[in-house]
Write a protein that holds these residues in place. Sequence first.
Motif, PDB file in Angstrom:
ATOM      1  N   CYS A   2     -14.417 -43.429  79.449  1.00  0.00           N
ATOM      2  CA  CYS A   2     -15.106 -44.092  78.330  1.00  0.00           C
ATOM      3  C   CYS A   2     -16.372 -44.832  78.769  1.00  0.00           C
ATOM      4  CB  CYS A   2     -14.211 -45.152  77.673  1.00  0.00           C
ATOM      5  SG  CYS A   2     -12.451 -44.797  77.659  1.00  0.00           S
TER       6      CYS A   2
ATOM      7  N   SER B  48     -19.265 -42.778  80.694  1.00  0.00           N
ATOM      8  CA  SER B  48     -19.845 -41.756  79.802  1.00  0.00           C
ATOM      9  C   SER B  48     -20.715 -42.431  78.744  1.00  0.00           C
ATOM     10  CB  SER B  48     -18.762 -40.873  79.175  1.00  0.00           C
ATOM     11  OG  SER B  48     -17.884 -41.620  78.375  1.00  0.00           O
ATOM     12  N   LYS B  49     -20.245 -43.584  78.235  1.00  0.00           N
ATOM     13  CA  LYS B  49     -21.051 -44.260  77.212  1.00  0.00           C
ATOM     14  C   LYS B  49     -22.338 -44.835  77.821  1.00  0.00           C
ATOM     15  CE  LYS B  49     -18.384 -42.603  75.211  1.00  0.00           C
ATOM     16  NZ  LYS B  49     -17.123 -41.909  75.460  1.00  0.00           N
TER      17      LYS B  49
ATOM     18  N   LEU C 182     -24.555 -41.862  78.064  1.00  0.00           N
ATOM     19  CA  LEU C 182     -24.970 -41.433  76.719  1.00  0.00           C
ATOM     20  C   LEU C 182     -26.085 -42.350  76.214  1.00  0.00           C
ATOM     21  CD1 LEU C 182     -21.481 -40.457  75.384  1.00  0.00           C
ATOM     22  CD2 LEU C 182     -23.511 -39.036  75.034  1.00  0.00           C
TER      23      LEU C 182
ATOM     24  N   LYS D  52     -25.230 -47.004  85.612  1.00  0.00           N
ATOM     25  CA  LYS D  52     -23.879 -46.632  85.152  1.00  0.00           C
ATOM     26  C   LYS D  52     -22.827 -47.201  86.112  1.00  0.00           C
ATOM     27  CE  LYS D  52     -22.236 -43.238  86.940  1.00  0.00           C
ATOM     28  NZ  LYS D  52     -21.599 -42.259  87.750  1.00  0.00           N
TER      29      LYS D  52
ATOM     30  N   ASN E  71     -14.490 -34.329  84.638  1.00  0.00           N
ATOM     31  CA  ASN E  71     -15.246 -35.480  84.133  1.00  0.00           C
ATOM     32  C   ASN E  71     -15.818 -36.308  85.284  1.00  0.00           C
ATOM     33  OD1 ASN E  71     -12.256 -35.896  84.251  1.00  0.00           O
ATOM     34  ND2 ASN E  71     -12.865 -38.036  84.134  1.00  0.00           N
TER      35      ASN E  71
ATOM     36  N   LEU F  66     -20.032 -36.888  85.624  1.00  0.00           N
ATOM     37  CA  LEU F  66     -20.662 -38.203  85.458  1.00  0.00           C
ATOM     38  C   LEU F  66     -21.492 -38.589  86.679  1.00  0.00           C
ATOM     39  CD1 LEU F  66     -17.538 -39.905  83.912  1.00  0.00           C
ATOM     40  CD2 LEU F  66     -19.789 -39.876  82.819  1.00  0.00           C
TER      41      LEU F  66
ATOM     42  N   ILE G  14     -15.092 -34.201  75.574  1.00  0.00           N
ATOM     43  CA  ILE G  14     -15.854 -34.351  76.820  1.00  0.00           C
ATOM     44  C   ILE G  14     -16.996 -33.333  76.862  1.00  0.00           C
ATOM     45  CG2 ILE G  14     -15.761 -34.141  79.343  1.00  0.00           C
ATOM     46  CD1 ILE G  14     -12.967 -35.293  79.273  1.00  0.00           C
TER      47      ILE G  14
ATOM     48  N   GLU H 241     -19.773 -34.578  74.581  1.00  0.00           N
ATOM     49  CA  GLU H 241     -20.440 -35.803  75.055  1.00  0.00           C
ATOM     50  C   GLU H 241     -21.229 -35.535  76.342  1.00  0.00           C
ATOM     51  OE1 GLU H 241     -17.795 -39.188  75.312  1.00  0.00           O
ATOM     52  OE2 GLU H 241     -17.404 -39.188  73.143  1.00  0.00           O
ATOM     53  N   MET H 242     -20.593 -34.899  77.330  1.00  0.00           N
ATOM     54  CA  MET H 242     -21.296 -34.673  78.601  1.00  0.00           C
ATOM     55  C   MET H 242     -22.375 -33.608  78.441  1.00  0.00           C
ATOM     56  SD  MET H 242     -20.023 -37.027  80.210  1.00  0.00           S
ATOM     57  CE  MET H 242     -21.250 -36.816  81.480  1.00  0.00           C
TER      58      MET H 242
ATOM     59  N   VAL I  54     -25.344 -35.445  77.143  1.00  0.00           N
ATOM     60  CA  VAL I  54     -26.043 -36.235  78.172  1.00  0.00           C
ATOM     61  C   VAL I  54     -27.020 -35.353  78.942  1.00  0.00           C
ATOM     62  CG1 VAL I  54     -25.717 -37.385  80.427  1.00  0.00           C
ATOM     63  CG2 VAL I  54     -24.264 -38.015  78.488  1.00  0.00           C
TER      64      VAL I  54
ATOM     65  N   SER J  53     -13.887 -28.759  80.782  1.00  0.00           N
ATOM     66  CA  SER J  53     -13.311 -29.858  79.971  1.00  0.00           C
ATOM     67  C   SER J  53     -12.412 -29.223  78.921  1.00  0.00           C
ATOM     68  CB  SER J  53     -14.427 -30.675  79.334  1.00  0.00           C
ATOM     69  OG  SER J  53     -15.409 -29.827  78.739  1.00  0.00           O
TER      70      SER J  53
END
Length: 475
Positions: A54, A57-58, A61, A95, A173, A177, A194, A197-198, A201, A279
């Motif tokens: 979480c 990744s956020k 993002l 990050k 994951n 990242l 995932i 989201e990834m 990114v 993923s």
Amino acid sequence: MSKNFDVVVIGGGPGGYIAAIRAAQLGFNTACIDEWKNEKGGPAPGGTCTNVGCIPSKALLQSSEHYEHASHGFAEHGIEVKGLGLNLDKMLGRKNTVVKQNNDGILYLFKKNKVAFFHGRGSFVKGDANGYEIKVAGAAEETVTAKHVIVATGSNARALPGVPFDEQLILSNTGALAITEVPKKLGVIGAGVIGLEMGSVWRRLGAEVTVLEALPAFLGAVDEQIAKEAQKLLTKQGLNVSLGVKIGEIKAGKKGVTVEYTDSKGDAQKGEFDKLIVSIGRTPNTIGLNAEGVGLKLDERGFIAVDGDCKTNLPNVWAVGDVVRGPMLAHKAEEEGVAVAERIAGQHGHVNFNTIPWVIYTSPEIAWVGKTEQQLKAEGVQYKAGTFPFLANGRARALGDTSGMVKFLADAKTDEILGVHIVGPMASELIAEAVVAMEFRASSEDIARICHAHPSLSEATKEAALAVDKRALNF
Ligand code: FAD
Ligand code: NAI
């Protein structure tokens, strides 16, 4: 000599560390054991969520969205950016700092709440209803005993059979990242949370991203109308998603990865990528717990078997979070952790699975709670629907982000809200109002009658509720 506690929690992710804090608040002498190590070998509590889920990744993002805004979005606001550059090292460094702040925050909370922390792997030695002995294998070996044990050992990324993660070319994951150079071509297997989201990114940072999904429908668990809108918006941004594919052979060479697959028409295809993210879901983690040694029952899929109250088959042994059935979400794990600590204290801890919100942090965000339209149809429930597009919302226009909509589903007779689905700006924040409403079993009329600030995105929620009764004011 072993140290004795009332409650020992194995695992310091969102399920475990929150359970430990709540148990300590309730007056129990509590310990939490977690084995996650930072790059120096020190403790890094917070689990998958804080270290490789979480939170990082956020962070990426957010950074990548800023970059995309600066590259393409600012111009319409009359802001001209010259000499824009990407310092990926710095972005990844930020990050890592955000992750460390969260690790340190948890260690601080343990001190504040007098939770004893043990860094190492916890495994059952023996025990019964009177208490359990747990070995902690870390820098030093220790033994702790406790009457109550809460297992919160989380989950791991699932690999494709015969294709192990090397975190250099084939990434879970964890590797996704920490890519140190933006790949020219990035492959992603699995268009789930995932993957999207990834994929977002790295697309924003310049990669050509191809997402290969086995199922024929995009985001099958999401309300169909919302999923269709999301697919349209993400595809327009440049995310290439192929549905209904069958993955064949995957070969990792010196420089890249080749993926052979059959597309939805049955034609053979070959994708060449610099890196590949896999993923395709996660598996429960019970490695090293010695579950079999004490007879802790797992189900056929490897999850720790629990009842509706998170009780395992062993007396006074509980399990919460990703290692048990239910959605693999940090807030679900936390709620179960709190509920279990309260049950140990003789209280009536409670988790309402019908009001757990889901959020996918793409841009725009996708968020929902409750039933989808396809679920209501399948269950034969009579319902009314109301939608409102952000295009007609003043704040969204001012923000320059008018994509998506809010959708309400309410019982045809009672008007009780059965589901709320959002694709649009700040959907992650907007969904909270719907969760509160559903928890209080509100009707769509209740939301429609509540005063919402103007101009705000939340007015779209009110308008969608009004639209259930076909009386939206601004559309
Ligand atoms: P975990 O967080 O996995 O924690 C388990 C901990 O137990 C780990 O620290 C592990 O090292 C430790 N452990 C395991 N075995 C032992 C042992 N024997 N002894 C000692 N320690 C042990 N969810 C959301 O709600 N929102 C999001 O935005 C979100 N984003 C995500 C992004 C990614 C990339 C991923 C992978 C997941 C994301 N999730 C998100 C899911 C979320 O991370 C999990 O649902 C959550 O972490 C589960 O919490 P948990 O406490 O059950 O397990
Ligand atoms: P997922 O279950 O969300 O998606 C996996 C996808 O892979 C599915 O669409 C599935 O059909 C597809 N798939 C499975 N096998 C395949 C194959 N062989 N070939 C091609 N496609 C295949 O799982 P994901 O994305 O790995 O995430 C794991 C979990 O982590 C999520 O379910 C969620 O619980 C959690 N998570 C939550 C986030 C959030 O709340 N924002 C963010 C990221 C993860």
